[in-house]
Design a protein around this motif. Structure first.
Motif, PDB file in Angstrom:
ATOM      1  N   ASP A 135       0.992   0.091  -2.159  1.00 45.34           N
ATOM      2  CA  ASP A 135      -0.171  -0.907  -2.178  1.00 45.34           C
ATOM      3  C   ASP A 135      -1.323  -0.482  -2.942  1.00 45.34           C
ATOM      4  OD1 ASP A 135      -1.171   1.221  -0.671  1.00 45.34           O
ATOM      5  OD2 ASP A 135      -1.391  -0.278   1.169  1.00 45.34           O
ATOM      6  N   GLY A 136      -1.380   0.886  -3.559  1.00 47.09           N
ATOM      7  CA  GLY A 136      -2.342   1.597  -4.504  1.00 47.09           C
ATOM      8  C   GLY A 136      -3.438   2.001  -3.802  1.00 47.09           C
ATOM      9  N   GLU A 137      -3.260   2.250  -2.294  1.00 47.51           N
ATOM     10  CA  GLU A 137      -4.396   2.929  -1.625  1.00 47.51           C
ATOM     11  C   GLU A 137      -4.563   4.386  -2.141  1.00 47.51           C
ATOM     12  OE1 GLU A 137      -5.298   4.306   2.789  1.00 47.51           O
ATOM     13  OE2 GLU A 137      -3.563   3.097   2.364  1.00 47.51           O
ATOM     14  N   GLU A 138      -5.892   4.866  -2.138  1.00 45.60           N
ATOM     15  CA  GLU A 138      -6.326   6.095  -2.637  1.00 45.60           C
ATOM     16  C   GLU A 138      -6.757   6.748  -1.527  1.00 45.60           C
ATOM     17  OE1 GLU A 138      -8.749   6.090  -5.719  1.00 45.60           O
ATOM     18  OE2 GLU A 138      -7.119   5.031  -7.127  1.00 45.60           O
ATOM     19  N   THR A 139      -6.259   7.925  -1.068  1.00 46.27           N
ATOM     20  CA  THR A 139      -6.806   8.778   0.120  1.00 46.27           C
ATOM     21  C   THR A 139      -6.381  10.216   0.014  1.00 46.27           C
ATOM     22  OG1 THR A 139      -7.205   8.505   2.595  1.00 46.27           O
ATOM     23  CG2 THR A 139      -4.956   8.460   1.751  1.00 46.27           C
ATOM     24  N   ARG A 140      -6.688  10.779   1.158  1.00 42.61           N
ATOM     25  CA  ARG A 140      -6.899  12.308   1.211  1.00 42.61           C
ATOM     26  C   ARG A 140      -5.712  12.572   2.115  1.00 42.61           C
ATOM     27  NH1 ARG A 140      -7.919  16.494   4.256  1.00 42.61           N
ATOM     28  NH2 ARG A 140      -8.557  18.295   3.789  1.00 42.61           N
ATOM     29  N   TRP A 141      -4.840  13.599   2.090  1.00 42.72           N
ATOM     30  CA  TRP A 141      -3.869  13.930   3.168  1.00 42.72           C
ATOM     31  C   TRP A 141      -3.784  15.274   2.911  1.00 42.72           C
ATOM     32  CZ3 TRP A 141      -1.689  10.550   6.203  1.00 42.72           C
ATOM     33  CH2 TRP A 141      -1.585   9.179   5.787  1.00 42.72           C
ATOM     34  N   ASN A 142      -3.531  16.134   3.971  1.00 43.78           N
ATOM     35  CA  ASN A 142      -3.135  17.624   3.997  1.00 43.78           C
ATOM     36  C   ASN A 142      -1.663  17.836   3.341  1.00 43.78           C
ATOM     37  OD1 ASN A 142      -5.779  18.249   4.855  1.00 43.78           O
ATOM     38  ND2 ASN A 142      -5.026  17.936   7.173  1.00 43.78           N
ATOM     39  N   ARG A 143      -1.548  18.861   2.744  1.00 41.10           N
ATOM     40  CA  ARG A 143      -0.013  19.281   2.315  1.00 41.10           C
ATOM     41  C   ARG A 143       0.920  19.058   3.260  1.00 41.10           C
ATOM     42  NH1 ARG A 143       1.817  21.903  -2.471  1.00 41.10           N
ATOM     43  NH2 ARG A 143       3.883  22.827  -2.290  1.00 41.10           N
ATOM     44  N   HIS A 144       0.822  19.614   4.615  1.00 42.72           N
ATOM     45  CA  HIS A 144       1.651  19.399   5.566  1.00 42.72           C
ATOM     46  C   HIS A 144       2.173  17.908   6.047  1.00 42.72           C
ATOM     47  CE1 HIS A 144      -2.020  19.570   8.265  1.00 42.72           C
ATOM     48  NE2 HIS A 144      -1.178  18.766   8.841  1.00 42.72           N
ATOM     49  N   ASP A 145       1.318  17.090   5.528  1.00 43.12           N
ATOM     50  CA  ASP A 145       1.670  15.800   5.777  1.00 43.12           C
ATOM     51  C   ASP A 145       2.963  15.094   5.080  1.00 43.12           C
ATOM     52  OD1 ASP A 145      -0.641  15.388   7.901  1.00 43.12           O
ATOM     53  OD2 ASP A 145      -1.976  14.959   5.979  1.00 43.12           O
ATOM     54  N   PHE A 146       3.188  15.718   4.032  1.00 41.40           N
ATOM     55  CA  PHE A 146       4.162  15.312   3.298  1.00 41.40           C
ATOM     56  C   PHE A 146       5.730  16.217   3.721  1.00 41.40           C
ATOM     57  CE2 PHE A 146       0.587  14.313   0.743  1.00 41.40           C
ATOM     58  CZ  PHE A 146       0.735  12.982   0.510  1.00 41.40           C
ATOM     59  N   ILE A 147       6.764  15.436   3.529  1.00 36.82           N
ATOM     60  CA  ILE A 147       7.942  16.082   3.833  1.00 36.82           C
ATOM     61  C   ILE A 147       8.358  16.980   2.706  1.00 36.82           C
ATOM     62  CG2 ILE A 147      10.416  15.818   4.120  1.00 36.82           C
ATOM     63  CD1 ILE A 147       9.639  13.126   5.527  1.00 36.82           C
ATOM     64  N   GLY A 148       8.019  16.377   1.510  1.00 34.52           N
ATOM     65  CA  GLY A 148       8.230  17.092   0.094  1.00 34.52           C
ATOM     66  C   GLY A 148       8.128  16.181  -1.124  1.00 34.52           C
ATOM     67  N   VAL A 149       8.582  16.661  -2.289  1.00 41.53           N
ATOM     68  CA  VAL A 149       8.797  15.897  -3.432  1.00 41.53           C
ATOM     69  C   VAL A 149      10.261  15.120  -3.469  1.00 41.53           C
ATOM     70  CG1 VAL A 149       8.757  16.178  -6.132  1.00 41.53           C
ATOM     71  CG2 VAL A 149       7.282  17.763  -4.604  1.00 41.53           C
ATOM     72  N   LEU A 150       9.944  13.914  -3.768  1.00 41.70           N
ATOM     73  CA  LEU A 150      11.121  13.129  -3.827  1.00 41.70           C
ATOM     74  C   LEU A 150      11.985  13.383  -5.216  1.00 41.70           C
ATOM     75  CD1 LEU A 150      12.644  10.544  -2.344  1.00 41.70           C
ATOM     76  CD2 LEU A 150      11.399   9.114  -3.848  1.00 41.70           C
ATOM     77  N   LYS A 151      13.346  13.501  -4.918  1.00 41.78           N
ATOM     78  CA  LYS A 151      14.245  13.819  -6.041  1.00 41.78           C
ATOM     79  C   LYS A 151      14.136  12.567  -6.737  1.00 41.78           C
ATOM     80  CE  LYS A 151      17.301  16.677  -3.282  1.00 41.78           C
ATOM     81  NZ  LYS A 151      18.689  16.974  -2.889  1.00 41.78           N
ATOM     82  N   GLU A 152      14.350  12.718  -8.034  1.00 33.48           N
ATOM     83  CA  GLU A 152      14.199  11.750  -9.028  1.00 33.48           C
ATOM     84  C   GLU A 152      15.224  10.563  -8.925  1.00 33.48           C
ATOM     85  OE1 GLU A 152      12.095   9.707 -11.998  1.00 33.48           O
ATOM     86  OE2 GLU A 152      11.370  11.443 -11.108  1.00 33.48           O
ATOM     87  N   ASN A 153      16.568  10.976  -8.554  1.00 31.32           N
ATOM     88  CA  ASN A 153      17.382   9.926  -8.552  1.00 31.32           C
ATOM     89  C   ASN A 153      17.556   9.373  -7.273  1.00 31.32           C
ATOM     90  OD1 ASN A 153      18.170  12.331  -6.877  1.00 31.32           O
ATOM     91  ND2 ASN A 153      19.819  11.616  -6.504  1.00 31.32           N
ATOM     92  N   HIS A 154      16.627   9.454  -6.395  1.00 26.84           N
ATOM     93  CA  HIS A 154      16.189   8.740  -5.058  1.00 26.84           C
ATOM     94  C   HIS A 154      15.043   7.781  -5.565  1.00 26.84           C
ATOM     95  CE1 HIS A 154      19.314  10.540  -2.751  1.00 26.84           C
ATOM     96  NE2 HIS A 154      18.784  11.675  -2.769  1.00 26.84           N
ATOM     97  N   LEU A 155      14.513   7.737  -6.569  1.00 28.24           N
ATOM     98  CA  LEU A 155      13.000   6.928  -6.702  1.00 28.24           C
ATOM     99  C   LEU A 155      13.450   5.497  -7.080  1.00 28.24           C
ATOM    100  CD1 LEU A 155      10.138   7.455  -6.885  1.00 28.24           C
ATOM    101  CD2 LEU A 155      10.420   7.549  -9.324  1.00 28.24           C
ATOM    102  N   PRO A 156      12.955   4.893  -6.207  1.00 33.72           N
ATOM    103  CA  PRO A 156      13.595   3.120  -6.440  1.00 33.72           C
ATOM    104  C   PRO A 156      12.818   2.825  -7.846  1.00 33.72           C
ATOM    105  CG  PRO A 156      12.620   3.258  -4.293  1.00 33.72           C
ATOM    106  CD  PRO A 156      12.323   4.910  -4.896  1.00 33.72           C
ATOM    107  N   ASP A 157      13.417   1.746  -8.256  1.00 36.74           N
ATOM    108  CA  ASP A 157      13.026   1.196  -9.639  1.00 36.74           C
ATOM    109  C   ASP A 157      11.347   0.688  -9.499  1.00 36.74           C
ATOM    110  OD1 ASP A 157      15.300   1.771 -10.893  1.00 36.74           O
ATOM    111  OD2 ASP A 157      16.088  -0.333 -10.517  1.00 36.74           O
TER     112      ASP A 157
END
Length: 251
Positions: A203-225
């Motif tokens: 939805d284009g929302e911009e915000t601040r997270w902490n690094r540990h809030d993310f599981i990791g970097v999505l592999k390119e082949n799993h990125l939806p169109d």
């Protein structure tokens, strides 16, 4: 949008006292016990001696939410890790949820035992399988779709997968999980800060997270169109701008 399910408190009683959050701990503990009792009742109702009704787990998820049911089931398996009637796969699954040891200083007993499901382990194992299949049907991203070395990657400019632990269940969707990191000291794996500034691809929302809030970097082949298109839009690049090689468009 508010979450209809009570917050799952993930610290011990002692930590709650230190953080002045004892009321949160008490409410969550009460709900853990209620969920445990509901699972036992549902299994008694839906197990006919041979098979468990296919909708048994769904009925408890609807009442208590995925997060609470996960917490109670993972705790139950962890407390009975020695029991061979739980599958090896379900034991590994349970270990992925960190549940702190919560000791009662007066009795010397673990409060974690208060919300251990006491149904027959073989039947409970089947209930866990149902829960996991229902969760997987949501199609959410997890660590298996992320780069294995995400902990060593600079996040800036990368599409990140936000952990469901950081999202209300009402916001559990791929659109709400995918964020484009735009900056912050937390982007660097060895940075001095934790902040990661990011834009939601949904939805284009911009915000601040902490690094540990993310599981990791999505592999390119799993990125939806749709996410690829949104990423190009946010980075000021349209699909027509993407370079071509041999008549093929490179993204």
């Amino acid at each position: 949008m508010t979450d209809k399910f009570l917050y799952v408190y993930s610290y011990s009683c002692e930590e709650a006292k230190h953080l002045d959050q004892l009321a949160l701990w008490r409410d969550s503990r009460r709900e853990n016990i209620s969920c445990k009792n509901a699972i036992e009742e549902a299994i008694r109702r839906d197990f006919n001696g041979m098979h468990l009704s296919a909708s048994c787990a769904e009925s408890i998820i609807a009442e208590h939410g995925f997060k609470r049911v996960n917490w109670v089931l993972a705790n139950s398996v962890q407390q009975k890790e020695w029991d061979g009637r739980f599958s090896h796969d379900n034991k590994l699954w349970a270990k992925r949820t960190y549940i702190p040891l919560d000791m009662d200083s007066f009795t010397g007993n673990s409060r974690n035992l208060d919300f251990v499901v006491d149904s027959h382990p073989a039947v409970l194992d089947g209930f866990i399988n149902q829960y996991r299949r229902t969760y997987q049907a949501l199609g959410l991203f997890d660590y298996t779709q992320c780069e294995s070395d995400s902990g060593e990657i600079d996040y800036e400019g990368r599409v990140l997968v936000l952990s469901t632990d950081s999202l209300k269940e009402s916001c559990w969707s791929q659109q709400d999980q995918l964020w484009l990191a735009t900056g912050g000291f937390g982007c660097r794996p060895t940075g001095s800060g934790r902040a990661v500034y990011a834009t939601c691809l949904g939805d284009g929302e911009e915000t601040r997270w902490n690094r540990h809030d993310f599981i990791g970097v999505l592999k390119e082949n799993h990125l939806p169109d749709w996410a690829k298109e949104k990423r190009m839009e946010l980075q000021g690049q349209s699909s027509e701008d993407a370079p071509h090689i041999g008549g093929m468009k490179m993204e």
